[in-house]
Design an enzyme around this catalytic site. Structure first.
Site, PDB file in Angstrom:
ATOM      1  N   LEU A 159       0.863  -1.173   0.000  1.00 18.54           N
ATOM      2  CA  LEU A 159       0.000   0.000   0.000  1.00 18.54           C
ATOM      3  C   LEU A 159       0.904   1.228   0.000  1.00 18.54           C
ATOM      4  O   LEU A 159       1.985   1.212   0.590  1.00 18.54           O
ATOM      5  CB  LEU A 159      -0.896   0.030   1.248  1.00 18.54           C
ATOM      6  CG  LEU A 159      -1.915  -1.101   1.410  1.00 18.54           C
ATOM      7  CD1 LEU A 159      -2.642  -0.967   2.739  1.00 18.54           C
ATOM      8  CD2 LEU A 159      -2.914  -1.108   0.258  1.00 18.54           C
ATOM      9  N   ASP A 160       0.458   2.288  -0.649  1.00 19.91           N
ATOM     10  CA  ASP A 160       1.227   3.524  -0.622  1.00 19.91           C
ATOM     11  C   ASP A 160       1.368   4.026   0.810  1.00 19.91           C
ATOM     12  O   ASP A 160       0.551   3.700   1.685  1.00 19.91           O
ATOM     13  CB  ASP A 160       0.534   4.597  -1.471  1.00 19.91           C
ATOM     14  CG  ASP A 160       0.476   4.225  -2.944  1.00 19.91           C
ATOM     15  OD1 ASP A 160       1.322   3.431  -3.374  1.00 19.91           O
ATOM     16  OD2 ASP A 160      -0.412   4.739  -3.646  1.00 19.91           O
ATOM     17  N   LYS A 161       2.377   4.850   1.034  1.00 23.81           N
ATOM     18  CA  LYS A 161       2.677   5.362   2.376  1.00 23.81           C
ATOM     19  C   LYS A 161       1.438   5.899   3.087  1.00 23.81           C
ATOM     20  O   LYS A 161       1.201   5.603   4.260  1.00 23.81           O
ATOM     21  CB  LYS A 161       3.744   6.450   2.278  1.00 23.81           C
ATOM     22  CG  LYS A 161       4.046   7.158   3.593  1.00 23.81           C
ATOM     23  CD  LYS A 161       5.058   8.272   3.407  1.00 23.81           C
ATOM     24  CE  LYS A 161       5.294   9.027   4.707  1.00 23.81           C
ATOM     25  NZ  LYS A 161       6.275  10.136   4.534  1.00 23.81           N
TER      26      LYS A 161
ATOM     27  N   THR B 267      -1.812   5.522   2.149  1.00 24.67           N
ATOM     28  CA  THR B 267      -3.030   4.720   2.017  1.00 24.67           C
ATOM     29  C   THR B 267      -3.130   3.812   3.234  1.00 24.67           C
ATOM     30  O   THR B 267      -2.155   3.187   3.636  1.00 24.67           O
ATOM     31  CB  THR B 267      -2.997   3.876   0.735  1.00 24.67           C
ATOM     32  OG1 THR B 267      -2.940   4.750  -0.402  1.00 24.67           O
ATOM     33  CG2 THR B 267      -4.236   2.998   0.618  1.00 24.67           C
TER      34      THR B 267
ATOM     35  N   ARG C 121      -5.269   5.697  -7.736  1.00 22.85           N
ATOM     36  CA  ARG C 121      -5.023   7.141  -7.801  1.00 22.85           C
ATOM     37  C   ARG C 121      -4.864   7.606  -9.251  1.00 22.85           C
ATOM     38  O   ARG C 121      -5.415   8.634  -9.654  1.00 22.85           O
ATOM     39  CB  ARG C 121      -3.790   7.483  -6.969  1.00 22.85           C
ATOM     40  CG  ARG C 121      -3.951   7.128  -5.496  1.00 22.85           C
ATOM     41  CD  ARG C 121      -2.619   7.089  -4.783  1.00 22.85           C
ATOM     42  NE  ARG C 121      -1.964   8.398  -4.774  1.00 22.85           N
ATOM     43  CZ  ARG C 121      -0.720   8.602  -4.376  1.00 22.85           C
ATOM     44  NH1 ARG C 121       0.028   7.572  -3.957  1.00 22.85           N
ATOM     45  NH2 ARG C 121      -0.205   9.823  -4.384  1.00 22.85           N
TER      46      ARG C 121
END
Length: 325
Positions: free
Chosen positions: A138-140, A142, A237
């Protein structure tokens, strides 16, 4: 620390004429083809007690295969005592609920203090599993659910399930703009042509599919439920920005905040101060990599997204009559 791996088994007659590496992949599906090939080339696999380091060697059936090797720990990563919100754990997997601001894997600008470092502290045996068992990221900023494999066998099976699209991942998000109906975005994603840290929809990218449905409409925003078919970097995104509905707060793809007309100063300020993409991994469902059992987990939407939805809902009720939305 290293994990000792030893196996003995007989080549089935059905493998007559098949390559050595293909035969191993069928006999030992808990390990990836690339890892098995490494062991062959390194001389760690014998056929009838003779080292065979040629992956293309043909099999006849009935041979005795022996694997005798070690998997070295990933010593370049440091175990760190960092908090993990573990929602499930057994001998093979664990599932965490990641908060915002927590980087998953060390990299440029984030050499430590990551989920990976925390996993190595919580479960030291993960140092022999590639990427400390991390299967997807997961992105930082998210939030939400991630599954981690605790063994090489579990990781191999989970990666194969992910590639076969057998793992279901659903997200909640708040997007800019009014979306009247659900749909899907089927557009390839690759590196941005000029901004190398950004991703973009590009003809040379990898196939990427995102499904979305409308959960709630506000005056100038929409709450969404999304499901990934593929798992490209920044996929949701990028796809939502591509269809001109970027996620609220997205610092890379979102643009400036867009408050509704005549919005309260409280709402305007909340939108200005929302500094992360409003995106949460809310549901994860998969076949357990060892038992085959179907398992599903849910994670409540975090407080910052709840507060934003509440404020947008309040704004909508103030400005629109029931017949308007």
């Amino acid at each position: 620390m290293a994990e000792i791996i030893q196996h003995r088994d007989t080549v089935p007659e059905s493998c007559l004429g098949k390559r050595f590496d293909q035969t191993l992949a069928e006999m030992f599906p808990d390990y990836s083809r690339s890892r098995l090939k490494e062991w062959i080339l390194a001389g760690h696999v014998t056929v009838d007690d003779v080292v065979v380091d040629v992956p293309r060697e043909k099999m006849f059936g009935g041979e005795l295969i022996a694997i005798d090797t070690e998997v070295e720990s990933e010593v370049r990563f440091q175990a760190q005592d960092l908090p993990l919100n573990i929602v499930y754990e057994d001998d093979d997997i664990l599932v965490i609920n990641k908060p915002a601001g927590f980087v998953v894997h060390p990299g440029a600008g984030n050499p430590d203090g990551t989920v990976l470092n925390a996993l190595l502290h919580h479960c030291p045996q993960l140092d022999v599993v590639p990427r400390a068992g991390i299967v997807h990221r997961l992105d930082k900023d998210t939030t939400g659910l991630m599954v981690v494999a605790k063994t090489i066998a579990a990781q191999t099976n989970l990666v194969e399930s992910l590639q076969a699209r057998e793992i279901t991942r659903e997200y909640e998000a708040i997007a800019s703009g009014i979306m009247t109906a659900g749909g899907l975005v089927d557009e390839p994603i690759g590196r941005h042509a000029t901004k190398r840290t950004h991703m973009a929809v590009t003809h040379s990218g990898r196939p990427s599919v995102t499904h979305y449905r409308v959960m709630e409409k506000f005056r100038l925003h929409t709450r969404l439920r999304l499901r990934l078919e593929t798992g490209r970097t920044h996929q949701i995104r990028v796809h939502m920005a591509h269809i001109t509905h970027p996620l609220v707060g997205d610092p890379v793809y979102g643009g400036r905040p867009r408050p509704p007309k005549n919005a309260s100063e409280e709402l305007r300020e909340l939108l200005r101060q929302f500094k992360r993409q409003a995106l949460h991994a809310a549901m994860l469902s998969l076949f357990h990599p060892i038992t085959g059992e179907v398992m599903t987990w849910h994670a409540d939407v975090p407080e910052d997204m709840v507060a934003l939805a509440d404020m947008l809902r309040k704004d909508t009720k103030i400005h629109l009559s029931d017949s308007d939305y």
